[in-house]
Design an enzyme around this catalytic site. Sequence first.
Site, PDB file in Angstrom:
ATOM      1  CG  ASP A  75     -18.253  -2.956 -93.384  1.00 19.64           C
ATOM      2  OD1 ASP A  75     -17.230  -2.690 -94.062  1.00 19.64           O
ATOM      3  OD2 ASP A  75     -18.205  -3.537 -92.279  1.00 19.64           O
ATOM      4  CB  ILE A  76     -15.946  -0.476 -98.152  1.00 20.12           C
ATOM      5  CG1 ILE A  76     -15.529  -0.541 -99.616  1.00 20.12           C
ATOM      6  CG2 ILE A  76     -14.727  -0.562 -97.220  1.00 20.12           C
ATOM      7  CD1 ILE A  76     -14.914   0.689-100.175  1.00 20.12           C
ATOM      8  N   GLY A 129     -18.440   5.901 -97.290  1.00 19.59           N
ATOM      9  CA  GLY A 129     -17.608   6.753 -96.415  1.00 19.59           C
ATOM     10  C   GLY A 129     -18.144   8.173 -96.386  1.00 19.59           C
ATOM     11  CB  ILE A 183     -19.277   1.837 -90.997  1.00 18.15           C
ATOM     12  CG1 ILE A 183     -18.332   2.984 -90.649  1.00 18.15           C
ATOM     13  CG2 ILE A 183     -18.843   1.106 -92.257  1.00 18.15           C
ATOM     14  CD1 ILE A 183     -16.937   2.542 -90.261  1.00 18.15           C
ATOM     15  CD  GLN A 241      -9.895  15.593 -94.626  1.00 16.62           C
ATOM     16  OE1 GLN A 241      -9.352  14.565 -95.032  1.00 16.62           O
ATOM     17  NE2 GLN A 241      -9.275  16.745 -94.568  1.00 16.62           N
ATOM     18  CE  LYS A 250      -5.608   6.608-100.707  1.00 16.86           C
ATOM     19  NZ  LYS A 250      -7.059   6.471-100.892  1.00 16.86           N
ATOM     20  CE1 TYR A 261      -4.320   7.249 -97.176  1.00 21.51           C
ATOM     21  CE2 TYR A 261      -2.430   8.451 -98.014  1.00 21.51           C
ATOM     22  CZ  TYR A 261      -3.793   8.340 -97.831  1.00 21.51           C
ATOM     23  OH  TYR A 261      -4.621   9.323 -98.300  1.00 21.51           O
TER      24      TYR A 261
HETATM   25  N1  SER Z   1      -3.966  13.748 -96.229  1.00 23.18           N
HETATM   26  C1  SER Z   1      -3.454  12.419 -96.385  1.00 23.18           C
HETATM   27  C2  SER Z   1      -2.634  12.020 -95.229  1.00 23.18           C
HETATM   28  O1  SER Z   1      -1.964  12.880 -94.700  1.00 23.18           O
HETATM   29  C3  SER Z   1      -2.632  12.308 -97.626  1.00 23.18           C
HETATM   30  O2  SER Z   1      -3.402  11.938 -98.687  1.00 23.18           O
HETATM   31  O3  SER Z   1      -2.620  10.900 -94.877  1.00 23.18           O
END
Ligand code: SER
Length: 323
Positions: A54-55, A8, A35, A12, A147, A143
Amino acid sequence: MKNVLIIGSTGQIGSELTMKLRREYPAGNIVAGYIPGAEPKGELLESGPAEVVDITNAQMIADTVRKYKIDTIYNLAALLSAVAEARPQLAWKIGVGGLYNTLEVARENGCAVFTPSSIGSFGETTPHNPTPQDTIQRPDTIYGVTKVTGELLSDYYAKRFGVDTRSVRFPGLISYTTLPGGGTTDYAVEIYYSAVKGETFRCPIKPGTFMDMMYMPDALRAAVEIMEADPSRLKHRNSFNIASMSFDPEIIYNKIKEYVPDFKMEYDLDPLRQHIADSWPDRLDDTCAREEWDWKPEYDLDSMTRDMLQNLHKKLHVPELAV
Ligand code: SER
């Protein structure tokens, strides 16, 4: 850390972490994994090796690890929170399936692994202010689910197989280099672009919503320092709370106005992002990171704001303000 693979590397965090590692270590040992469709460009392409990784393809990870004798993997492939809600199956495939592939390759090849966790790993039932290191983690976003799963799976691989997994829970990350892709904290980056372009900022998050944020140089330093920390001091591994500042939209807006007095902001709420933000902590307690590996942020809201405005003026070719 000698030979490092960043999965990656054009995202960001990856785009800046790859360049930082290439400045601090022999650049030829820092491999940028990407990728197709997100190829490295410019300095990132020219300053060191790059490979398609590619993960979701374990064989590709294994081949690159063997080719470059990789000993440390930064696993930075992920969908951010709001985008992940639109594509939950893909978020799981990358966040959990990809991590499983990475950990298996690491187990077979003796690699250390860094996989970021997030303020998104917490949920409504977590104490919000301050949020302790060890506490309730019941997020209701995909998400967050990926995590928390990632934290548990990484700790399992450390205990069960001796894989050297380490991680931090990143706050919202603010930088002028690469834009975030669809997170809940993105407003705190976009607000600076609006201020520099002379536009009215339309804020998707309502006043009074506090979230942890961090300037990218501190976040990158955390990602390197945790991997270089003395393992005998670490009581935790996956994942450490880290913090540097917490604010709501009014506080960051008023800080920017100190330097851009004509700057205007209106509220235009995004219900999905607001719901996610409401479930996240207001302020993380990072005592354990400070005690176990000497974590300490350098930037606060004022120094970050000055640096962001100065650099965005250069990047966007707007005549410089006196900041
Ligand atoms: N910056 C991320 C998000 O807003 C949070 O870890 O999804």
